[in-house]
Design an enzyme around this catalytic site. Structure first.
Site, short mmCIF file in Angstrom:
data_model
loop_
_atom_site.label_atom_id
_atom_site.label_comp_id
_atom_site.label_asym_id
_atom_site.label_seq_id
_atom_site.Cartn_x
_atom_site.Cartn_y
_atom_site.Cartn_z
N CYS A 71 0.83 -1.21 0.00
CA CYS A 71 0.00 0.00 0.00
C CYS A 71 0.86 1.26 0.00
CB CYS A 71 -0.91 0.00 1.23
SG CYS A 71 -1.94 1.48 1.35
N GLN A 276 -17.36 -10.83 12.96
CA GLN A 276 -15.93 -10.86 12.71
C GLN A 276 -15.61 -10.10 11.43
OE1 GLN A 276 -13.73 -11.68 14.73
NE2 GLN A 276 -14.49 -13.29 16.09
N ASN A 310 -22.70 -16.93 16.39
CA ASN A 310 -21.64 -17.40 15.49
C ASN A 310 -21.19 -18.82 15.82
OD1 ASN A 310 -19.65 -16.80 13.36
ND2 ASN A 310 -18.14 -16.83 15.00
N ASP A 375 -16.22 -16.71 24.35
CA ASP A 375 -15.72 -15.81 23.31
C ASP A 375 -15.94 -14.37 23.74
OD1 ASP A 375 -14.81 -14.68 20.95
OD2 ASP A 375 -16.66 -15.09 19.84
N CYS A 405 -9.56 -12.32 21.85
CA CYS A 405 -9.01 -11.25 21.01
C CYS A 405 -7.97 -10.44 21.77
CB CYS A 405 -10.11 -10.35 20.48
SG CYS A 405 -11.10 -9.55 21.77
#
Length: 450
Positions: A71, A276, A310, A375, A405
């Site tokens: 990029c 997500q 999910n 989660d 996460c």
């Protein structure tokens, strides 16, 4: 060190933000743009009592995994921090961050390292929050991510981690906002891409742009937005307050979903609801989590922090009876809608509860449970894991799969499970959900210690 604050150093490793770590006169220096094993000349840009921050000026000896960033905005835009490293190095660095956190914070070690989950490096970001700002000195409106460590909006003309169809909208969006009467009262545009339910672009994907507006549109604004949506094959929603105020503007019937084909599940979602970012990796993530959890028909399973289902719906597809627990009533309604849509409601139950305040008493009605999936958001699940029955108890959970996460909060919670609740950390591994960033997703498996 010279008076210019430039120095030469060998980089030892990467930190949790993807910066190189060096030592200078016994002091830790975090070096932006450096990779492990490199010898670099760097410039100090910030001093703190216990550490300094520096930026690479010259690479004298390069790591073989150093590559040219794809990029043109890399280094200015804050969206990516690791485009100068191969994916293999990125994944290895994240695995090390996970292992270091487990050892340093949790004093635990995984019995097995799971193979890392990774996929395509480009065009993966199906969700993004783009800032909008009218900057006279830049010649008009800017739409993009913030500059690195700054509140300024990067002058982005393309983005390679966004789907190509979304990247191509950056410049047209500038022109659109520039023409609106409320150009100074439109601070952000949230992008959500999914599979088409009603409105599809030529790519086979649906794209919704949620405009956060602080003033009402006039008739000309509305006409411009409708024309933009029709011309570019996108849907436009308007958000006047919090995320729950987002509503379709044009077309009125726009809708999004994502699928988990392996489990014959399709989950509708609103563009401001959590999903997500990387849908392809999410499919692999769910597959791995279900394989590790291994729910059996008629077992009792709980999915904590279930969101819109999910993991809940794939667990139900296995034949187990699953309860999804979540603090957001709106997400629970969406999860129940998904269970109905996929013919799984007979094996699903949903409970609204603040899991950050979990206690043995609040968990008692859910017990006994054979297996659980956790989660949580970045804050982790320390109250929940403290409230679980001890691994030696008659009603102990036989297997826990924890999707994280944040390596730091996973390590903290792992310490509770291992050192207080009698579990063993059987396996752990990383998930490269966000290529070219230092963000570390991971997965861990716990079972009662022998």
């Amino acid at each position: 060190m010279s008076s210019s604050s430039s120095f030469t150093a060998v980089i030892e490793s990467l930190d949790q933000e993807g910066r190189g770590i060096a030592r200078l006169d016994g002091k830790t220096v975090f070096v932006e743009g450096a990779l492990p094993g490199e010898t670099v000349v760097a410039q100090i840009i910030k001093r703190k009592p216990s550490w300094d921050l520096a930026r690479v000026e010259q690479v004298l000896t390069a790591n073989a995994a150093r590559v040219t960033p794809r990029c043109p905005h890399f280094g200015v835009c804050g969206g990516c921090t690791l485009q100068h490293a191969t994916l293999a190095l990125q994944v290895a660095a994240k695995q090390r961050v996970l292992e270091d956190a487990l050892q340093r914070i949790g004093n635990v070690r995984a019995g097995q390292l799971l193979p890392p989950i990774h996929g395509s490096a480009w065009g993966y970001r199906y969700r993004a929050r783009l800032s909008v700002r009218h900057v006279f000195k830049k010649g008009g409106v800017l739409v993009g991510f913030h500059e690195r460590k700054s509140t300024y909006v990067a002058d982005m003309r393309e983005c390679h981690v966004l789907p190509p169809t979304v990247s191509a909208l950056l410049m047209p969006l500038r022109e659109l906002v520039e023409a609106l009467s409320i150009r100074d009262r439109l601070p952000q545009i949230e992008v959500a891409v999914g599979e088409p339910l009603q409105v599809a672009s030529p790519s086979g994907l649906s794209c919704v742009l949620v405009l956060r507006i602080l003033e009402a549109l006039n008739e000309n604004d509305e006409a411009l937005l409708r024309a933009f949506a029709d011309r570019h094959g996108v849907a436009i929603w308007l958000q006047t307050g919090g995320p729950d105020t987002a509503r379709p503007f044009h077309p009125q019937n726009s809708a999004l979903a994502y699928s988990l084909p392996e489990f014959a599940v399709t989950l509708p979602f609103a563009p401001t609801e959590f999903t997500q970012v990387n849908h392809d990796i999410n499919r692999v993530l769910v597959r791995r989590a279900l394989a590790l959890l291994d729910p059996q028909p008629n077992e009792r399973v709980a999915d904590f922090f279930c969101g819109l289902g999910n993991f809940t719906l794939p667990i139900a597809r296995s034949g187990a009876h699953v309860t999804g627990i979540e603090g957001s009533p709106a997400l629970l309604r969406r999860a129940a809608e998904g269970a109905h849509r996929n013919g799984l409601i007979a094996r699903c139950a949903f409970v609204c509860a603040d899991l950050f305040e979990a206690t043995p008493e609040t968990l008692a009605p859910l017990l006994p449970l054979d297996r659980i999936l956790i989660d949580p958001p970045r804050e982790g699940a320390v109250a929940l894991v403290k409230a679980l029955p001890h691994a030696s108890a008659e009603n102990a959970v036989r297997r826990i799969v924890y999707v994280s996460c944040s390596p730091g909060t996973l390590a903290r919670d792992a310490a509770v499970l291992v050192h207080e609740r009698g579990y063993a950390l059987r396996a752990a591994g990383v998930v490269n959900m966000f290529p070219h960033t230092a963000h570390v997703e991971s997965m861990a498996v716990f079972e009662p210690a022998p």
